[in-house]
Every structure is written in C-alpha cells, then in structure tokens.
Design a protein around this motif. Sequence first.
Motif, mmCIF file in Angstrom:
data_model
loop_
_atom_site.group_PDB
_atom_site.id
_atom_site.type_symbol
_atom_site.label_atom_id
_atom_site.label_comp_id
_atom_site.label_asym_id
_atom_site.label_seq_id
_atom_site.Cartn_x
_atom_site.Cartn_y
_atom_site.Cartn_z
ATOM 1 N N LYS A 99 -9.683 7.460 -32.632
ATOM 2 C CA LYS A 99 -9.386 6.951 -33.968
ATOM 3 C C LYS A 99 -8.147 6.045 -33.904
ATOM 4 O O LYS A 99 -7.318 6.178 -32.999
ATOM 5 C CB LYS A 99 -9.131 8.089 -34.954
ATOM 6 C CG LYS A 99 -7.907 8.938 -34.648
ATOM 7 C CD LYS A 99 -7.718 10.052 -35.674
ATOM 8 C CE LYS A 99 -6.473 10.871 -35.357
ATOM 9 N NZ LYS A 99 -6.267 11.960 -36.347
ATOM 10 N N TYR A 100 -8.025 5.135 -34.870
ATOM 11 C CA TYR A 100 -6.844 4.268 -34.938
ATOM 12 C C TYR A 100 -6.546 3.948 -36.397
ATOM 13 O O TYR A 100 -7.401 4.072 -37.280
ATOM 14 C CB TYR A 100 -7.046 2.999 -34.112
ATOM 15 C CG TYR A 100 -8.126 2.072 -34.610
ATOM 16 C CD1 TYR A 100 -7.820 1.001 -35.455
ATOM 17 C CD2 TYR A 100 -9.450 2.252 -34.234
ATOM 18 C CE1 TYR A 100 -8.799 0.134 -35.909
ATOM 19 C CE2 TYR A 100 -10.457 1.396 -34.692
ATOM 20 C CZ TYR A 100 -10.123 0.347 -35.521
ATOM 21 O OH TYR A 100 -11.096 -0.495 -35.969
ATOM 22 N N ASN A 101 -5.313 3.540 -36.629
ATOM 23 C CA ASN A 101 -4.841 3.253 -37.980
ATOM 24 C C ASN A 101 -4.668 1.748 -38.134
ATOM 25 O O ASN A 101 -3.975 1.118 -37.334
ATOM 26 C CB ASN A 101 -3.504 3.963 -38.223
ATOM 27 C CG ASN A 101 -3.065 3.910 -39.679
ATOM 28 O OD1 ASN A 101 -3.159 2.881 -40.325
ATOM 29 N ND2 ASN A 101 -2.566 5.020 -40.170
ATOM 30 N N LEU B 270 -7.489 4.892 -41.682
ATOM 31 C CA LEU B 270 -7.923 5.444 -40.408
ATOM 32 C C LEU B 270 -9.350 5.017 -40.114
ATOM 33 O O LEU B 270 -10.216 5.030 -40.990
ATOM 34 C CB LEU B 270 -7.838 6.971 -40.440
ATOM 35 C CG LEU B 270 -6.438 7.592 -40.454
ATOM 36 C CD1 LEU B 270 -6.542 9.104 -40.579
ATOM 37 C CD2 LEU B 270 -5.665 7.219 -39.194
ATOM 38 N N PHE B 271 -9.594 4.665 -38.864
ATOM 39 C CA PHE B 271 -10.941 4.302 -38.432
ATOM 40 C C PHE B 271 -11.305 5.140 -37.216
ATOM 41 O O PHE B 271 -10.471 5.434 -36.363
ATOM 42 C CB PHE B 271 -11.015 2.813 -38.074
ATOM 43 C CG PHE B 271 -10.867 1.892 -39.251
ATOM 44 C CD1 PHE B 271 -11.973 1.463 -39.960
ATOM 45 C CD2 PHE B 271 -9.605 1.477 -39.667
ATOM 46 C CE1 PHE B 271 -11.841 0.616 -41.056
ATOM 47 C CE2 PHE B 271 -9.460 0.632 -40.755
ATOM 48 C CZ PHE B 271 -10.580 0.208 -41.458
ATOM 49 N N GLY B 272 -12.561 5.544 -37.142
ATOM 50 C CA GLY B 272 -13.037 6.325 -36.005
ATOM 51 C C GLY B 272 -14.429 6.849 -36.276
ATOM 52 O O GLY B 272 -14.897 6.863 -37.422
ATOM 53 N N THR B 273 -15.105 7.296 -35.222
ATOM 54 C CA THR B 273 -16.487 7.760 -35.375
ATOM 55 C C THR B 273 -16.583 9.054 -36.168
ATOM 56 O O THR B 273 -17.621 9.337 -36.773
ATOM 57 C CB THR B 273 -17.117 7.971 -33.986
ATOM 58 O OG1 THR B 273 -16.299 8.881 -33.232
ATOM 59 C CG2 THR B 273 -17.238 6.652 -33.237
ATOM 60 N N LYS B 274 -15.515 9.843 -36.169
ATOM 61 C CA LYS B 274 -15.546 11.127 -36.882
ATOM 62 C C LYS B 274 -14.505 11.196 -37.994
ATOM 63 O O LYS B 274 -14.109 12.274 -38.429
ATOM 64 C CB LYS B 274 -15.318 12.275 -35.897
ATOM 65 C CG LYS B 274 -16.407 12.397 -34.846
ATOM 66 C CD LYS B 274 -16.158 13.588 -33.932
ATOM 67 C CE LYS B 274 -17.262 13.698 -32.874
ATOM 68 N NZ LYS B 274 -17.033 14.857 -31.969
ATOM 69 N N ILE B 275 -14.063 10.035 -38.462
ATOM 70 C CA ILE B 275 -13.040 9.977 -39.512
ATOM 71 C C ILE B 275 -13.706 9.886 -40.882
ATOM 72 O O ILE B 275 -14.656 9.127 -41.083
ATOM 73 C CB ILE B 275 -12.118 8.752 -39.304
ATOM 74 C CG1 ILE B 275 -11.308 8.914 -38.009
ATOM 75 C CG2 ILE B 275 -11.178 8.580 -40.487
ATOM 76 C CD1 ILE B 275 -10.383 10.101 -38.015
ATOM 77 N N HIS C 189 -9.678 13.139 -43.847
ATOM 78 C CA HIS C 189 -8.697 12.908 -42.777
ATOM 79 C C HIS C 189 -7.632 11.918 -43.239
ATOM 80 O O HIS C 189 -6.454 12.068 -42.924
ATOM 81 C CB HIS C 189 -9.406 12.357 -41.528
ATOM 82 C CG HIS C 189 -10.295 13.347 -40.845
ATOM 83 N ND1 HIS C 189 -11.655 13.193 -40.796
ATOM 84 C CD2 HIS C 189 -10.025 14.514 -40.215
ATOM 85 C CE1 HIS C 189 -12.188 14.205 -40.147
ATOM 86 N NE2 HIS C 189 -11.221 15.031 -39.781
ATOM 87 N N GLN C 190 -8.054 10.892 -43.964
ATOM 88 C CA GLN C 190 -7.114 9.905 -44.481
ATOM 89 C C GLN C 190 -6.121 10.545 -45.439
ATOM 90 O O GLN C 190 -4.921 10.270 -45.404
ATOM 91 C CB GLN C 190 -7.884 8.797 -45.195
ATOM 92 C CG GLN C 190 -7.006 7.721 -45.796
ATOM 93 C CD GLN C 190 -6.284 6.891 -44.762
ATOM 94 O OE1 GLN C 190 -6.908 6.208 -43.960
ATOM 95 N NE2 GLN C 190 -4.958 6.936 -44.756
ATOM 96 N N CYS D 128 -3.665 12.651 -43.523
ATOM 97 C CA CYS D 128 -2.704 11.774 -42.820
ATOM 98 C C CYS D 128 -1.628 11.286 -43.775
ATOM 99 O O CYS D 128 -0.436 11.283 -43.436
ATOM 100 C CB CYS D 128 -3.451 10.599 -42.199
ATOM 101 S SG CYS D 128 -2.397 9.432 -41.312
#
Length: 334
Positions: free
Chosen positions: A1-3, A8-13, A17-18, A21
């Motif tokens: 994941k990355y911000n 937040l971006f990612g395959t399991k985000i 989660h945002q 965070c």
Amino acid sequence: KYNYLGCLFGTKINKKHQLECALSSARKALFKVYSYLKPFGQKLPTIASHLFDTMVKPILEYGAEVWATGINFSELDVFERKFLKSILNVRDQTTSIAVYGEFGRIPISYKIKEKIIKYFVRAQNQPKLSVIGQAFDLSKGLHDLGYTTWYTHALKMIKEIGLENLIAHEQPAKLDTKVKNMIKNRITECYRNIWLNTNSDGHTKIETYQSFKTEFKMEPYLKLRNQKYRTQIAKFRTSSHTLAIETCRPITQQQQRICKQCTSGAVETEKHALLSCDAYNNVREPFLETVKNVKPDLLQQSITEQYKYILSCSDIKALTHLGKFLTEINKLRK
C-alpha cells in the motif's frame, strides 16, 4: 500500500483503513497539542480549540472529500468530542448536545460533508477530458447504472441538506465565493436546527440544558482565566456534577433524589442548589449581590427566570463569582 495526497492505495485497502490512518495521525498531533498546552498549567478552551483546529482537524479532513463518502463519521465525531470534554473537564457521559453547545461548534462530520459537497460542485464543472472530469463522469455513469459510487453518496448528502439546485443539469452551479458561503451556511444551519430541536424524550440532562441554553454560540465563561471556576461552571451547566439529581440516577426515581444538605425535602436539582438550598445561604448572598449589579431586578423575577438568567449571563465579573460560588458549595458538600 502507499499514500498519495492523503489517500491510501493498495489491493487490500478500503475506506476503513483510510479512516484508521487519519485517526492515528490525528492522535499524534493531539499529543503535540497537549504538550503545547502543558506550560500553561491548564487547558485554556479558546487556545486549545484553536490549536485543535489548526493542528489536528486538517489531518482528519485531509483528502476527506475523496475517501470519506459512504463511511460512518461517528468515530471522527467521537474523537473530537473526547477532546472537547477533556478541555471542559467533564465526564465522558456528558451529552453531545451540551458539549457542542458550550463551544458553539458543529461536529467535524458536518465540516467533512461541506468539503465533499464543495468538491462535487467543483468536479462537475471540470473539463470533460481532465482527470477529475473523467473520474466524475465515470462515477456518475456507474451510479446511473445502479451501482453505489462516490457520486451516489455525495448526491445523497446534497439532497439531505436541500441543495439540489447545485446539480441542475441545465446549468450546474460553479464553485464561486457565493456558492461556497451558501454551502457553509446551509451545513451550519442544518446542525443548528438539529441542536435546537433535539427532543429530550424525558432525558433530564438535555431538558436541564435546554432550559437555559437557547443560543448556539461559545459560552463567555470559557474565557475565564481561573480554571477551577471555569470547570465548576462547565460541570454544573452540563450535568456533570455531584448533585443527587445525577449521582442517584442509576438507583432511584427522580422524585426520590432528595437534597441531603437541607431539610426542605426538595429534589436536589441544579435550580435548587443554585437558588433555594438553605445550606448555601451564607455564600449565596454575596454572589447574588454581584449579579444584582448587572441585573438590579433579578430578585423580583421568578426562580425559573433567575436560574435562566444566571446561567446565560455573559458578564465576566458575574461569571467569575458564579464559578466562586459553585466552588464554595462544592466544598461545603464534602
């Protein structure tokens, strides 16, 4: 994941989660706020709320117009209320209506809704070939096909607060200063109406608060320099005190919460302690004399009117003596 730009971006985000965070980063910033307040030896409400709005709130709101649609805002409001309660030094069980009313501020969830609606208006006016314009059209297209998208949630917010005119298909509104102010004022008005028209449903804390609090504004006593007086007033106004009307709540009916400080047999309510209980006559007289300097005909009014005036008074000297009086009766009760 990355911000990227607060999202937040990612395959399991997902949006949860945002939210986690944002709350995690906000807690770190809040710790910094408390460290700034520590040298003062007290949490001055005006300074503390300003620091929260400049250091913590932007973190919670950053990028929220993109990621905050379709989520439960309650965690954000709980986070903010916990901070406000710590500044007032009241119990965790203090009603939200009273907490927001004392500061005269709307919940952060309403501010995020404002950002989302403003972004919607801005996005619908972007060039069709721009990234934002294409994303907006894609979200709208999926919505039209029956899918739940960002457009779906934003549109629902707009309709809930009665701003359908912003999405007129013939000539959609542009995000100029006039429209920005209209959205802001409408959002504020919506919460104020909820705040003013909250039904107590027999909830004595809300009934008590609504009996004297009629204006949605920051209370003048929060500017008092004496923390002890300020805290005593806040606790008394928000039913976060030790009078029988509250401490006996879990075990007795309201009419059985009798004042043990005097022999009147009256229920120990805020009104009774402030104006009627004989146990506090010696400290009450000089306090009322001070209030009479501001309102000479005070004692000619009914007990209810006296009670309402004292707790809605804006005179700093009278409020200082109110804090002193409440501090003294609190000592007499021990």
